[in-house]
Design a protein around this motif. Sequence first.
Motif, mmCIF file in Angstrom:
data_model
loop_
_atom_site.group_PDB
_atom_site.id
_atom_site.type_symbol
_atom_site.label_atom_id
_atom_site.label_comp_id
_atom_site.label_asym_id
_atom_site.label_seq_id
_atom_site.Cartn_x
_atom_site.Cartn_y
_atom_site.Cartn_z
ATOM 1 N N ASN A 35 0.842 -1.196 0.000
ATOM 2 C CA ASN A 35 0.000 0.000 0.000
ATOM 3 C C ASN A 35 0.878 1.246 0.000
ATOM 4 O OD1 ASN A 35 -2.714 -1.324 0.469
ATOM 5 N ND2 ASN A 35 -1.599 -2.060 2.272
ATOM 6 N N PRO A 36 0.345 2.379 -0.456
ATOM 7 C CA PRO A 36 1.126 3.621 -0.422
ATOM 8 C C PRO A 36 1.439 4.042 1.014
ATOM 9 C CG PRO A 36 -0.805 3.833 -1.850
ATOM 10 C CD PRO A 36 -0.973 2.561 -1.084
ATOM 11 N N PHE A 37 2.579 4.688 1.206
ATOM 12 C CA PHE A 37 2.886 5.277 2.514
ATOM 13 C C PHE A 37 1.946 6.458 2.760
ATOM 14 C CE2 PHE A 37 5.691 7.206 -0.649
ATOM 15 C CZ PHE A 37 5.460 8.562 -0.454
ATOM 16 N N VAL A 38 1.778 6.825 4.014
ATOM 17 C CA VAL A 38 0.933 7.976 4.358
ATOM 18 C C VAL A 38 1.764 8.982 5.144
ATOM 19 C CG1 VAL A 38 -1.226 6.694 4.345
ATOM 20 C CG2 VAL A 38 0.079 6.859 6.459
ATOM 21 N N MET A 39 1.394 10.254 4.997
ATOM 22 C CA MET A 39 2.069 11.334 5.716
ATOM 23 C C MET A 39 1.028 12.228 6.372
ATOM 24 S SD MET A 39 5.062 12.353 2.972
ATOM 25 C CE MET A 39 5.899 13.469 4.116
ATOM 26 N N ASN A 40 1.441 12.874 7.439
ATOM 27 C CA ASN A 40 0.607 13.863 8.105
ATOM 28 C C ASN A 40 0.243 14.956 7.098
ATOM 29 O OD1 ASN A 40 0.114 16.380 9.691
ATOM 30 N ND2 ASN A 40 0.537 15.046 11.427
ATOM 31 N N SER A 41 -0.996 15.452 7.154
ATOM 32 C CA SER A 41 -1.446 16.448 6.181
ATOM 33 C C SER A 41 -0.757 17.797 6.347
ATOM 34 C CB SER A 41 -2.963 16.629 6.265
ATOM 35 O OG SER A 41 -3.369 16.957 7.577
ATOM 36 N N TYR A 42 0.044 17.965 7.401
ATOM 37 C CA TYR A 42 0.892 19.156 7.488
ATOM 38 C C TYR A 42 1.834 19.207 6.291
ATOM 39 C CZ TYR A 42 3.882 22.711 9.694
ATOM 40 O OH TYR A 42 4.577 23.862 9.980
ATOM 41 N N PHE A 43 2.244 18.014 5.825
ATOM 42 C CA PHE A 43 3.177 17.920 4.704
ATOM 43 C C PHE A 43 2.402 17.929 3.390
ATOM 44 C CE2 PHE A 43 5.226 15.723 8.299
ATOM 45 C CZ PHE A 43 6.340 16.541 8.449
ATOM 46 N N THR A 44 1.922 19.110 3.029
ATOM 47 C CA THR A 44 1.196 19.287 1.778
ATOM 48 C C THR A 44 1.694 20.556 1.099
ATOM 49 O OG1 THR A 44 -0.579 20.354 3.043
ATOM 50 C CG2 THR A 44 -0.904 18.054 2.455
ATOM 51 N N ASP A 45 1.248 20.764 -0.136
ATOM 52 C CA ASP A 45 1.677 21.943 -0.893
ATOM 53 C C ASP A 45 1.468 23.224 -0.091
ATOM 54 O OD1 ASP A 45 2.272 20.251 -2.959
ATOM 55 O OD2 ASP A 45 0.547 20.805 -4.201
ATOM 56 N N SER A 46 2.407 24.151 -0.235
ATOM 57 C CA SER A 46 2.364 25.489 0.376
ATOM 58 C C SER A 46 2.688 25.484 1.861
ATOM 59 C CB SER A 46 1.001 26.161 0.149
ATOM 60 O OG SER A 46 0.727 26.273 -1.232
ATOM 61 N N MET A 47 3.246 24.400 2.372
ATOM 62 C CA MET A 47 3.603 24.348 3.789
ATOM 63 C C MET A 47 4.752 25.300 4.097
ATOM 64 S SD MET A 47 5.743 20.744 4.002
ATOM 65 C CE MET A 47 6.273 20.982 5.690
ATOM 66 N N ILE A 48 4.864 25.672 5.376
ATOM 67 C CA ILE A 48 6.009 26.443 5.856
ATOM 68 C C ILE A 48 6.733 25.609 6.899
ATOM 69 C CG2 ILE A 48 6.785 28.510 7.078
ATOM 70 C CD1 ILE A 48 4.636 30.099 5.843
ATOM 71 N N ILE A 49 8.050 25.532 6.765
ATOM 72 C CA ILE A 49 8.917 24.818 7.699
ATOM 73 C C ILE A 49 9.546 25.832 8.646
ATOM 74 C CG2 ILE A 49 11.037 23.459 7.893
ATOM 75 C CD1 ILE A 49 10.382 22.317 5.097
ATOM 76 N N GLN A 50 9.593 25.507 9.935
ATOM 77 C CA GLN A 50 10.213 26.398 10.905
ATOM 78 C C GLN A 50 11.707 26.520 10.636
ATOM 79 O OE1 GLN A 50 9.154 28.494 13.359
ATOM 80 N NE2 GLN A 50 11.318 29.019 13.568
ATOM 81 N N GLN A 51 12.169 27.761 10.516
ATOM 82 C CA GLN A 51 13.575 27.997 10.216
ATOM 83 C C GLN A 51 14.475 27.694 11.416
ATOM 84 O OE1 GLN A 51 15.264 31.873 9.849
ATOM 85 N NE2 GLN A 51 13.711 32.891 11.110
ATOM 86 N N ASN A 52 15.733 27.397 11.105
ATOM 87 C CA ASN A 52 16.805 27.248 12.100
ATOM 88 C C ASN A 52 16.520 26.183 13.157
ATOM 89 O OD1 ASN A 52 18.204 29.308 10.784
ATOM 90 N ND2 ASN A 52 17.271 30.895 12.061
ATOM 91 N N GLN A 53 15.704 25.203 12.801
ATOM 92 C CA GLN A 53 15.478 24.043 13.656
ATOM 93 C C GLN A 53 15.530 22.791 12.784
ATOM 94 O OE1 GLN A 53 12.326 24.054 16.559
ATOM 95 N NE2 GLN A 53 12.267 26.281 16.693
#
Length: 536
Positions: A35-53
């Motif tokens: 089956n396909p792997f699944v990811m948290n929906s936070y990881f979707t297009d237009s996300m922002i990653i916290q800098q310097n961490q």
Amino acid sequence: MRKYFLIIVTIILILGLAGCIKDPPIPDEGVEPKNPFVMNSYFTDSMIIQQNQPINIFGKSEKGVLIEVSLFKKEASEPIQSAKTFVDENGDWKVVFSPISASFQLYKLKVTDSVHTKEINDILVGEVWLTSGEKNMAWPMRYTKDASSYIINNENKKYIRYFSQDHYPNNDPSQQPIGDPQFDFSNGRWNSANSLKSLDASAISYIFACELFEELNKGSAKVPVGFIESAVAESNIHAWLPKSKIDSNPYLRNYLLTKNLYQIDNLGDKNYNQTANLYNNKINPLKGINLKGVIWYQGLSDIGYYEYYNEALRSLIDAWREELSPNLAFIVVGEHAYEKENLAGFRRAQILGTNYHLNVLIVPTYDLEFEYEYQNGYEMEKPDVSSPYYPINKIELAQRIEKAALSLVYNSNEKYFSPRLHNYTVSLTENTITLYFANTKNLRVKLLGEIEELAKPRPVEEYQTITNLILVLVDDTEIEAEVTVNENIIKIYYEDIKQIKSVKYAYLDLCADSNLFNEMDLPVLPFYLNIKWYHN
């Protein structure tokens, strides 16, 4: 007899051989996923990653599957960071990339196993805040006075984004999962602030993000700003606490049991407000996602339970830091002035709940002039009803929160902290109680809407009256305090100081006329001081 002996020996041999049999080794290329792997929906297009961490990328799949994750700059063919990992026996996988500094550079993420591929595009690196609480935090832009000035088609708005989620699956409260922490949100998705969808965004969160973006991007800096909406109207704090934290604290657990609030059964439309339910569904999915800080605006639903709120708030800050990030900044928004029994005691509990943590700040609101009725010509939508609990003008408060964040987190030269009572001494020979305040150099009194510096120390007969600074005598009589003021010190005089058992300031439900401020025009936090020499 020999027959039984042979049977026993045979069983022992079989068990011994079984213990030696191990799962076949995982091949270098991993096992082929069904089956396909699944990811948290936070990881979707237009996300922002916290800098310097550290950048944590994670998901779920089948044991032994090989997952490869690569991070690219937009349009680049070679990744700037890449890593591989096998899915563990619990079905979890995770890779960690090195921190990246903020910029307007766009990135893309590619995740693959031997069969499936997922690409996440339009990624930014910047500052990410979690905004949580109840209705005043959830209050949308579309119902907020003068909010239209923030919702404009500005080119820079594409660098401000927010993560939203449904309150309940299929917008049906009775379908809210109960009992267990969840891996993902209900219909989580990233949105651009540069769209009409922003009308449904939290007004406090949206305006805070816009103000923070403007401040962080002065000069040549390029810092995107994102926020995660996680507020539910009429929610109690016990629903935002993990069950393990409640169960490990006998005081919290017994209090909730006594008040019949320790609920873990199906309550239909009230499922969201069960013990730990909102934590399970809205906070637990954030585990592993680094953030800058939290803005917590909750309280109305817990005013009737003010006795335990101090301990509950401390526990919430501890729990979220344990589960999300040990250095998470916390900004707690105080309740504004309205008429409700036990509100004064609740404000005190909020303040006490923030006293024992570093990197935590409370933002008072009791002095702000809020509005509750829409005037003719109001250009945006109106809610069905107005209420003194839910102000329609949120801009000044959001700006105050943003200034507090700059001071607490971003090392602003302007220390935008409200004064709070720090210590006191009693002199029986002089018949005085001396109060010492932190977060101010010069206490001031607000007169006729202006800030005026209080006079320097004056003779005892020339007293300065401060509104709502009250002495409570041993017979429970309450009188206004007569004081002198010198910088951050207030000295209280009374003819027989032994008759004073308590001193309180702004300790009222409706305390908006309290007039003691610091040089930053921030009000002194309310307090109720029990004099130890009397109470001992």
